[in-house]
Design a protein around this motif. Structure first.
Motif, PDB file in Angstrom:
ATOM      1  N   GLY A  26       1.915   1.841  -3.611  1.00  0.00           N
ATOM      2  CA  GLY A  26       0.814   2.396  -4.389  1.00  0.00           C
ATOM      3  C   GLY A  26       0.550   3.862  -4.097  1.00  0.00           C
ATOM      4  O   GLY A  26       0.227   4.639  -4.999  1.00  0.00           O
ATOM      5  N   ARG A  27       0.730   4.261  -2.847  1.00  0.00           N
ATOM      6  CA  ARG A  27       0.517   5.669  -2.477  1.00  0.00           C
ATOM      7  C   ARG A  27       1.676   6.551  -2.934  1.00  0.00           C
ATOM      8  O   ARG A  27       1.468   7.678  -3.357  1.00  0.00           O
ATOM      9  CB  ARG A  27       0.352   5.794  -0.962  1.00  0.00           C
ATOM     10  CG  ARG A  27      -0.985   5.311  -0.465  1.00  0.00           C
ATOM     11  CD  ARG A  27      -1.227   5.706   0.989  1.00  0.00           C
ATOM     12  NE  ARG A  27      -0.044   5.597   1.821  1.00  0.00           N
ATOM     13  CZ  ARG A  27       0.089   4.812   2.875  1.00  0.00           C
ATOM     14  NH1 ARG A  27      -0.907   4.060   3.258  1.00  0.00           N
ATOM     15  NH2 ARG A  27       1.188   4.796   3.580  1.00  0.00           N
TER      16      ARG A  27
ATOM     17  N   THR B 106       0.834  -1.208   0.000  1.00  0.00           N
ATOM     18  CA  THR B 106       0.000   0.000   0.000  1.00  0.00           C
ATOM     19  C   THR B 106       0.870   1.259   0.000  1.00  0.00           C
ATOM     20  O   THR B 106       0.509   2.250  -0.635  1.00  0.00           O
ATOM     21  CB  THR B 106      -0.988   0.013   1.176  1.00  0.00           C
ATOM     22  OG1 THR B 106      -0.286  -0.122   2.418  1.00  0.00           O
ATOM     23  CG2 THR B 106      -2.010  -1.121   1.043  1.00  0.00           C
TER      24      THR B 106
ATOM     25  N   VAL C 240      -5.595   0.682  -1.719  1.00  0.00           N
ATOM     26  CA  VAL C 240      -4.801   1.684  -2.435  1.00  0.00           C
ATOM     27  C   VAL C 240      -5.699   2.560  -3.299  1.00  0.00           C
ATOM     28  O   VAL C 240      -5.657   3.798  -3.216  1.00  0.00           O
ATOM     29  CB  VAL C 240      -3.704   1.015  -3.312  1.00  0.00           C
ATOM     30  CG1 VAL C 240      -3.065   2.025  -4.254  1.00  0.00           C
ATOM     31  CG2 VAL C 240      -2.640   0.368  -2.440  1.00  0.00           C
TER      32      VAL C 240
END
Length: 196
Positions: free
Chosen positions: A101-102, A98, A165
């Motif tokens: 993805g950020r 995650t 995400v």
């Protein structure tokens, strides 16, 4: 060095430059800003030179996605190596996924949101995709029960992470509760009272 070797190296360097420029532009302005005309201007090569390396924007995004899968694999592998116990592995990998993805939204979109020419979940899937999935699978292996299908459990874990995400990035889920959601997802997968 032979003339052929030098040409091959120069060609590979041009392809690398195109992919890097596309990534940088997408991260700065989004994938809509990435066009062959814009890339030509950014790197100083004509559009025919770009087309001699890639058929178009889709092929460039595919190359970016493959690079991204290699980078994601490295991040997941490092998270797995640093984690301990059955709960620790999916928690560390979930956090690394995650976070990736950020931090890299345009790269993540090329990998998992935009339609690119990559076959997923088939034997024809390129090695970088299979390697990233294998790292997710390594994270859930300690919590697979005898009646579980490890591949389906891995896909479900991945789907949960992807949902976190994309829904958080799009503003549909408030970001301040991200860690709680991630802990809940991992806790359902690997309850601490059963985890090592």
């Amino acid at each position: 060095m032979t003339m052929r070797t030098r040409r091959e190296r120069e060609r590979a360097e041009r392809a690398r430059l195109i992919v890097t420029a596309a990534r940088d532009l997408a991260e700065a302005e989004g994938w809509d800003a990435v066009t062959t005309r814009r890339l030509s201007a950014e790197i100083g090569y004509s559009q025919p030179v770009l087309y001699s390396h890639f058929r178009g924007k889709g092929a460039i995004m595919t190359a970016v996605a493959l690079e991204g899968c290699e980078e994601l694999t490295a991040a997941l592998r490092a998270a797995t190596a640093a984690a301990g116990g059955a709960y620790g592995r999916p928690a560390a990998v979930g956090g690394a996924y995650t976070d990736f993805g950020r931090r890299r939204p345009a790269l993540y979109d090329a990998m998992f949101t935009h339609l690119v020419g990559l076959p997923f979940a088939t034997p024809e899937a390129p090695a970088p995709l299979r390697a990233a999935f294998a790292e997710l699978r390594r994270a859930v292996e300690p919590v697979v029960h005898e009646d579980d299908d490890p591949a389906v459990l891995t896909e479900t874990f991945w789907a949960g992470l992807h949902g976190l995400v994309t829904l958080t990035r799009s503003g549909r889920l408030p970001p301040e509760a991200h860690e709680s959601r991630l802990a809940l997802l991992v806790g359902r997968l690997a309850p601490r009272d059963r985890a090592g």
